[in-house]
Design an enzyme around this catalytic site. Structure first.
Site, short mmCIF file in Angstrom:
data_model
loop_
_atom_site.label_atom_id
_atom_site.label_comp_id
_atom_site.label_asym_id
_atom_site.label_seq_id
_atom_site.Cartn_x
_atom_site.Cartn_y
_atom_site.Cartn_z
N ASP A 1 0.82 -1.23 0.00
CA ASP A 1 0.00 0.00 0.00
C ASP A 1 0.85 1.27 0.00
OD1 ASP A 1 -2.26 -1.63 0.19
OD2 ASP A 1 -2.30 -1.53 2.37
N GLU B 1 -11.59 -1.76 -3.57
CA GLU B 1 -11.02 -0.99 -2.47
C GLU B 1 -9.88 -0.12 -2.99
OE1 GLU B 1 -9.66 -3.90 0.33
OE2 GLU B 1 -8.20 -4.77 -1.05
#
EC number: 3.2.1.99
Length: 321
Positions: free
Chosen positions: A34, A200
């Protein structure tokens, strides 16, 4: 045909088949999950933030590295009193009114008891971060969304927070003028009605007249122990709109709230499950898509994921890497 020429030809045809460039080079600390990327205004140094170690971060003189780990943004964890307050996820970084805003997620894997927090720094130097706790974006089992995977977007004096993961997928909420707290309720901007609603990690970027909503779809993690069916792993998709707040559609006109999303990057060659993306305007390279991915030549474990980046070509009106 000479054997070496044959091999080269086959390799070239394989490259044309998948159509994606391999990730740009990375040296130094390149294992990451991420990523969030920014360039410091004062000296041009690059800073990269990631999930793990209470938001780990690193710096470099170039997007290519060498990346040097600086430590944790919040070594004591978050002041938000939720499970996961010492296991912070999915950072997002922006420069707001002269200060660097680092948004982070507090949650536990698979839980809807989540919140988006904020830490700030004037310099991004180690030990310079102040935790401000919750932005007011929170979720529980009574909500249709999960308050993780934040991304701040600035448009004409207005700030918007885009967030969400599974459940009813991606939401957006207006923020106050300081970008420290939500100012009104969230609304849905992307939803996949099928299956487990595996969408997401949204990220908004404006290029020309369009607002592009990038997001990750599919299964993100645990590839070393449970590999998803082919095509069900992470990939990066996009929809676009002429407004920051919607209506986002894909290349075929399918609404992003009805399963739309044009693939920007997916598994190819030794690259598997790319996602967790953002877009960065590099002074030398122009728009760059950055993300994490599994290098199948190294291993499939979450801790082995790598930092990847590719230049983006917007000449067709849609991002191509």
């Amino acid at each position: 045909m000479h054997p070496s020429t044959f091999v080269t030809t086959i390799a070239c045809l394989a490259g044309l088949a998948h159509g994606y460039a391999n990730p740009g080079s990375c040296s130094g600390a390149c294992n990451i999950h991420d990523p969030a990327l920014i360039r410091r205004q004062s000296d041009g140094k690059y800073f990269r933030f990631s999930t793990g170690n209470k938001i780990s971060y690193a710096s470099s003189s170039s997007i290519k590295g060498p990346w040097t780990v600086l430590g944790s943004v919040l070594p004591r964890g978050s002041s938000i009193n939720l499970p996961g307050k010492t296991d912070l996820w999915a950072p997002d970084i922006s420069l707001v009114n002269g200060a660097y805003h680092l948004y982070y997620s507090v949650s536990a894997f698979g839980s809807q008891d989540s919140a988006i927090g904020l830490a700030t720094s004037a310099t991004m130097d180690p030990n310079s971060w102040t935790d401000h706790g919750s932005t007011g974006i929170r979720s529980s089992s009574s909500k249709p969304y999960n308050a993780i995977d934040a991304n701040l977007f600035h448009d004409g004096g207005n700030y918007y927070m885009t967030f969400g993961s599974f459940w009813h997928d991606i939401y957006q909420a207006p923020m106050n003028s300081a970008a420290t707290a939500v100012s009104s309720g969230p609304y849905n901007i992307a939803y996949n009605p099928s299956g487990t609603h595996a969408v997401e990690g949204a990220f908004m970027y404006k290029f020309g007249k369009y607002y592009y909503l990038f997001f990750s779809s599919g299964i993100c993690c645990g590839y070393d122990t449970s590999r998803p069916a082919a095509g069900k792993e992470y990939k990066i998709r996009v929809c676009r709109s002429t407004s920051a707040t919607g209506h986002f559609v894909d290349k075929h006109g399918v609404s992003c709230t009805n399963g739309g999303g044009t693939v920007v990057l997916e598994s190819h060659g030794h690259v598997y499950g790319p996602g967790g993306q953002g877009v960065f305007t590099d002074p030398a390279l122009g728009p760059v898509l950055y993300y994490h991915y599994v290098d199948t030549r190294i291993g499939y474990a979450d801790g082995q994921k790598r930092f990847g980046w590719n230049k983006i070509d917007f000449s067709s009106g849609w991002p191509v890497v």
